[in-house]
Write an enzyme that holds these catalytic residues in place. Sequence first.
Site, PDB file in Angstrom:
ATOM      1  N   HIS A 665       0.849  -1.191   0.000  1.00 21.99           N
ATOM      2  CA  HIS A 665       0.000   0.000   0.000  1.00 21.99           C
ATOM      3  C   HIS A 665       0.884   1.239   0.000  1.00 21.99           C
ATOM      4  O   HIS A 665       2.110   1.145   0.127  1.00 21.99           O
ATOM      5  CB  HIS A 665      -0.910   0.022   1.232  1.00 21.99           C
ATOM      6  CG  HIS A 665      -0.141   0.110   2.525  1.00 21.99           C
ATOM      7  ND1 HIS A 665       0.526  -0.983   3.064  1.00 21.99           N
ATOM      8  CD2 HIS A 665       0.098   1.145   3.369  1.00 21.99           C
ATOM      9  CE1 HIS A 665       1.134  -0.621   4.188  1.00 21.99           C
ATOM     10  NE2 HIS A 665       0.891   0.667   4.396  1.00 21.99           N
ATOM     11  N   ASP A 667       0.941   5.198   1.872  1.00 18.91           N
ATOM     12  CA  ASP A 667       0.352   5.780   3.071  1.00 18.91           C
ATOM     13  C   ASP A 667      -0.559   6.969   2.834  1.00 18.91           C
ATOM     14  O   ASP A 667      -1.426   7.252   3.658  1.00 18.91           O
ATOM     15  CB  ASP A 667       1.460   6.188   4.044  1.00 18.91           C
ATOM     16  CG  ASP A 667       2.070   4.989   4.745  1.00 18.91           C
ATOM     17  OD1 ASP A 667       3.177   5.115   5.300  1.00 18.91           O
ATOM     18  OD2 ASP A 667       1.438   3.912   4.750  1.00 18.91           O
ATOM     19  N   HIS A 737       4.838  -0.074  -0.047  1.00 16.23           N
ATOM     20  CA  HIS A 737       5.521  -0.970   0.880  1.00 16.23           C
ATOM     21  C   HIS A 737       4.532  -1.936   1.514  1.00 16.23           C
ATOM     22  O   HIS A 737       3.316  -1.707   1.500  1.00 16.23           O
ATOM     23  CB  HIS A 737       6.249  -0.173   1.973  1.00 16.23           C
ATOM     24  CG  HIS A 737       5.336   0.727   2.766  1.00 16.23           C
ATOM     25  ND1 HIS A 737       4.894   1.945   2.272  1.00 16.23           N
ATOM     26  CD2 HIS A 737       4.771   0.595   3.997  1.00 16.23           C
ATOM     27  CE1 HIS A 737       4.113   2.527   3.169  1.00 16.23           C
ATOM     28  NE2 HIS A 737       4.011   1.719   4.227  1.00 16.23           N
ATOM     29  N   ARG A 747       5.988  -9.547  16.788  1.00 14.64           N
ATOM     30  CA  ARG A 747       6.733  -8.438  16.188  1.00 14.64           C
ATOM     31  C   ARG A 747       6.140  -7.123  16.669  1.00 14.64           C
ATOM     32  O   ARG A 747       4.972  -6.825  16.443  1.00 14.64           O
ATOM     33  CB  ARG A 747       6.659  -8.519  14.668  1.00 14.64           C
ATOM     34  CG  ARG A 747       7.261  -7.334  13.906  1.00 14.64           C
ATOM     35  CD  ARG A 747       6.852  -7.458  12.445  1.00 14.64           C
ATOM     36  NE  ARG A 747       7.456  -6.483  11.557  1.00 14.64           N
ATOM     37  CZ  ARG A 747       6.965  -5.286  11.266  1.00 14.64           C
ATOM     38  NH1 ARG A 747       5.831  -4.884  11.841  1.00 14.64           N
ATOM     39  NH2 ARG A 747       7.573  -4.486  10.431  1.00 14.64           N
TER      40      ARG A 747
END
Length: 817
Positions: A665, A667, A737, A747
């Site tokens: 996508h 941002d 990204h 994570r």
Amino acid sequence: MHHEVLYRSKSCTCAVCFCSCDFKKKLWRPQLLLSVSSNPPSVLLLLLLLQTFSSFFSSFSFFSFFSSGPPPVPPLLSCSPRGTMALLSDRLSVYVALRVLVLCSVRVSAAVPGSSSAGLSLLQPYDFLYYSGVRAYFGGDWIKAAEMLERSIGTREALLGVRRRCHRDCGSAGRRAVEQLDSDLDGLWDLWMLDSVQQKAECLRFCLGRSVTPAAQLPVSTDIEYEFGTRNPYNFLQVTYYKLEKLQKAAAAAHTYFVANPSHLEMRNNIEKYRRMEGVNEEDFQDRELEREKHWVLYDAALQQEASSDWPQAALTWTGCVSETLRQMDECRLQCDVEPQRLPEDRGVDGVDGAFEKAAALSLSLLSCRQSCSSQIATRPGRISAQEDFLPTQLEHLHIAQFKAGDVGAALQTLRSLLLFYPSDKDSLENLQLYSETLGGDTESADTQPAQEIVTFVRRSLQEKKLLYFGVENLGFTFSDPDLWTPEDVVPESLRDVWRADKQKMTEKMEEDQLEQEVDDSGFFSGGPVHQVGVTITMDDEVLNGTNRVVLDGVMSEKECDRILQLAAVAASVGDGYRGRRSPHTPHETFEGLTVLRAVKLAQDGLVNQSDARLLHELGERVRVLLHSYFRSPSGLFISFTHLVCRSAVAGDQEGRLDLSHPVHVDNCLLEPETKQCWREPPAFIHRDLSAILYLNDNFDGGDLFFTNRDAKTVTARVKPSCGRLVGFSSGPVNPHGVTAVTRGRRCSLALWFTKEKLYRDMEREEAEALWAADGHTVVKKDEGEQGGKTGRNARSQATPEKSRGRGRVTGGRDEL
């Protein structure tokens, strides 16, 4: 009554009651006769109308091009002149019979027989209900406001349902008259045809009159259409339900509004507040308008399945997406047919005089409405512009998915369907040859024809375009073709030069966009100094194969990472609105999040250390200073949002996993990989200018950040997380990204977004700072003293003129809790 007959060829008319008759059939038809002898333009107008009407009568051979699909509702319906027309094929005179109806105000003749109080159950005008709710809202009468606003929404939906039902119930009206056409070769065949149109129109009038008041059948204003199109009733409802302490309903209303208005800051803040309120669960945040968006849900799901190379499932989902898109278009066209049409003068069109011209203008308006459905269905909620070639794009994805899934026969049929839109497309023709060669000796599959529903769609659309372009050429009608695939031979010769010029401009613009797609217009220039001691530049633009990208190490110490990880652990156990639920991006991971304000409140409750909460706040400022310097921002930089996020792999649910932790996508714009375009408009967060990820740990598998080209497939760089590693990049289309799947462990990272506009600064940070100030603590703030630049403008102005299509309308603070 005595009828004095006026003789005209084989037809006659009564001078008293204006009845016409046919000598051979002795058929009397109440009507008003207009003579337009030897007037070719009028003949063309009449033929236009007859061709328009022809879409309802697939059984009549003259109109065989409409031989498939259900017959739509006649165009000259409730808000138009109606009646019968007579074309004598052996005479130059055209007799047009119009029984005049009050235009744009459908009159319901009587209540339903046997029901003296029928009007009590009829649908009321939903615009009146809406205005009543708004008045109650501003008067503080929350109970009445909730009732009237909900009734307006429900009544509008019910009205659409009544139109849908009447369209279905009256589908067979007038069929008997149509059956007389072929047997009435020596008579006035068009009278039979238009008699069927009139019967269908009367059926629809009666059907609507049984359920809808006359006032509710009138067209609503464009202001009301805008209010409901932007979901503004839910804006009022969410505050109303909050005042009534009905928090679950308030959350649903807020979410429904936010889906179509994602740049609305107050609503975003309200949703976060609802998430922290007792009694509100994640399930309460439902989109109440989801029924209208099923094709987009399928579209996004299919793209995600493609990204994970799940071709069999992608083929199934694309098939469902195509079917749902066609269904939505039929629903849209149905509403065009049944809803009242405004007269030309009511739409600001001058110079439309006479029954022929008005009837033609209304018919052309109907056809234009039907054509516009392609754009309406191809426009996402909250967006201004439609996705170009929406249906052909789906077919292209579908045939590729079917081929890769091994279903070559289905891929061949889908490809032939796509060729109906672009019959000379080089890539499609090459694929056609490939599929045919793959099938080899399977002649039955090789002879597969296009899908019948696509054949019907294209044939119907082309016929409507021909009629509309006829109106443009001969009647001065204005028509904006919503489709790029319209063939040139549909456009009249006299209009083709203008049509070609417009198409050339569009092509040149698309080529310019392609050339400029890798140019970053964010105003950032990487390579500035890094002043913080211990921070090193690990990867720059050259290593990351991109523009305005950087990886910095040493931004946090191991001890600081452990302290923030402890904050995240408390958020998972106590709950912050996410509560370890499945990730919104994949079912194979859970998701936990924490904001600065929530951390401060946890500290006040004694659940976390005050110093750890303050560290979370300080890290945002630390990152801002680093990136402001490195990217040499010429203006101020404000923190727009800070979010501590942890993604955990679901144990036992990782085998054979092919998806991503976060799909590719951009941002601050909506990435369309198939066209390599990125639209800086809602629902994207168009105010974001700079993005950053600060990693906290590396004891997990997967979870790498990766950058791609605009095709969302070509990976240009990867970054492995580790404690204290910061990735910064401009938020625009040069930096698509995503995140690879987390297949083991947990994570955690701190996600931050920055903006040049003070208007879009993170208000929760300021609220947290106010809480600290109330407790006697101080917070070092560099934003006010160090940052320059303009601060009063709306962040939409940062978008380029070509891509920014944000609304100019701004709502007030009425929806702030």
